[in-house]
Design an enzyme around this catalytic site. Sequence first.
Site, PDB file in Angstrom:
ATOM      1  CG  HIS A   1     -10.983   6.218   1.701  1.00 57.69           C
ATOM      2  ND1 HIS A   1     -11.434   7.498   1.968  1.00 57.69           N
ATOM      3  CD2 HIS A   1      -9.639   6.258   1.852  1.00 57.69           C
ATOM      4  CE1 HIS A   1     -10.409   8.270   2.283  1.00 57.69           C
ATOM      5  NE2 HIS A   1      -9.309   7.545   2.211  1.00 57.69           N
TER       6      HIS A   1
ATOM      7  NE  ARG B   1      -5.690  13.771  -0.406  1.00 58.96           N
ATOM      8  CZ  ARG B   1      -5.927  12.485  -0.241  1.00 58.96           C
ATOM      9  NH1 ARG B   1      -7.163  12.041  -0.123  1.00 58.96           N
ATOM     10  NH2 ARG B   1      -4.931  11.623  -0.208  1.00 58.96           N
TER      11      ARG B   1
ATOM     12  CD  GLU C   1      -6.953   1.169   3.424  1.00 60.52           C
ATOM     13  OE1 GLU C   1      -7.524   1.888   2.606  1.00 60.52           O
ATOM     14  OE2 GLU C   1      -5.930   1.511   4.040  1.00 60.52           O
TER      15      GLU C   1
ATOM     16  NE  ARG D   1      -5.612   2.748  -0.729  1.00 57.21           N
ATOM     17  CZ  ARG D   1      -5.343   3.961  -0.270  1.00 57.21           C
ATOM     18  NH1 ARG D   1      -4.142   4.246   0.195  1.00 57.21           N
ATOM     19  NH2 ARG D   1      -6.266   4.894  -0.257  1.00 57.21           N
TER      20      ARG D   1
ATOM     21  CG  ASN E   1      -1.905   1.097   1.309  1.00 58.21           C
ATOM     22  OD1 ASN E   1      -1.788   2.084   0.595  1.00 58.21           O
ATOM     23  ND2 ASN E   1      -2.876   0.960   2.177  1.00 58.21           N
TER      24      ASN E   1
END
Length: 389
Positions: free
Chosen positions: A176, A236, A375, A89, A11
Amino acid sequence: MHKDDFILTINAGSSSIKFALYPVHNEARQNLSGRIERIGSPDAKLTVNQHTESEEKIDGSSFQAATLALMSWFEKQDWFDHVKAVGHRIVHGMKHTQAEIITDDLLKELNSIVEYDPDHLPEEIEIVQALQKKRPNLVQIACFDTAFHTKIPPVAKTFAIPKKYYDEGVQRYGFHGISYSYLMQKLKNQNEAEANGRIILLHLGSGASLAAVKDGKCVDTSMGFTPAGGIVMSTRSGDLDPGVAWYLMKQGMDEKAFNTLINRQSGLLGISGVSADMEVLLQPENENKDTALAVDIFCYQIKKYIGAYTAALGGLDTLVFSGGIGEHSPQVRSKICDNLEFLGIDIDEIRNMTNKPVISTEKSKVEVHVIKTNEELMIAKMVYDILMN
């Protein structure tokens, strides 16, 4: 496949790389995990957790240098020759609906869309190609963050601009998705009926988003064409009036500077002027009107989305907090849920402050969960499914 074969998950982000190792015969059991942090700084280090934690300094002056250091470390490990497949990912997958084996054509496609996600895709592609050089025959599998959202209806995915842009691929993709897939699997394992209800999932970390799920399918999500859309995040901006872009261009700002502004200089960092880290902003010694405003805006925007998604779902049965902030910040959870009793959300502050798996009261009509996302495990499961088919 041999019982000693492994699945490796990777990832990659712009300043970090996380990895984990799982046996193929038991993909739910993690053998080790590791991470490279602070890429681009002199303090870059490789940390590995296998029974105990070990650290070593590496050359992480650039992402390329960090990738070479990681490949070198992999090759020194006895298990590396027994890795059957690597799951990556991949943040942006356009219209790909499920994980798939990485081919030259897929790499070419990903290279063609790097401008949509310049903070993730270049690094993800670099690691894939580095592994190809080291192990040309190794199976590599792309697990797309966007795949979870590919079934959202046109009413949620279409932007109000001329249709030709939609046909070119300008639409809401959402991100996500690997985390959301894990959370839905976890809910299903706990209570299948609840997993088929009306659910709002919150992945609140340095990147943050919400997803509205009904009957097991995503019907809307806050991030849009890129991961910069939606709610305020660590650095962000989230959604921005298009007129702001026009104004900044009139001031002479070019596309590269604009991208840096909305992805790396805005959000909690931009508002507070202190930090992008929610934990730092919540420290009493850092409290001032700007840090307080940053936290308040973050929680306020999420509260608005919960109200909007409850309307879109026709009601709400389950709310799930996840991600670093969602899992570890009772104060943020409390601020978000405050005054939402009219939606049926009533949290127990003692359960909340002690990070219980369910923080809603017995009388709450909406069950509120805190679930640690995983994840890496979800990537391993996706890879396993492809290997077995």
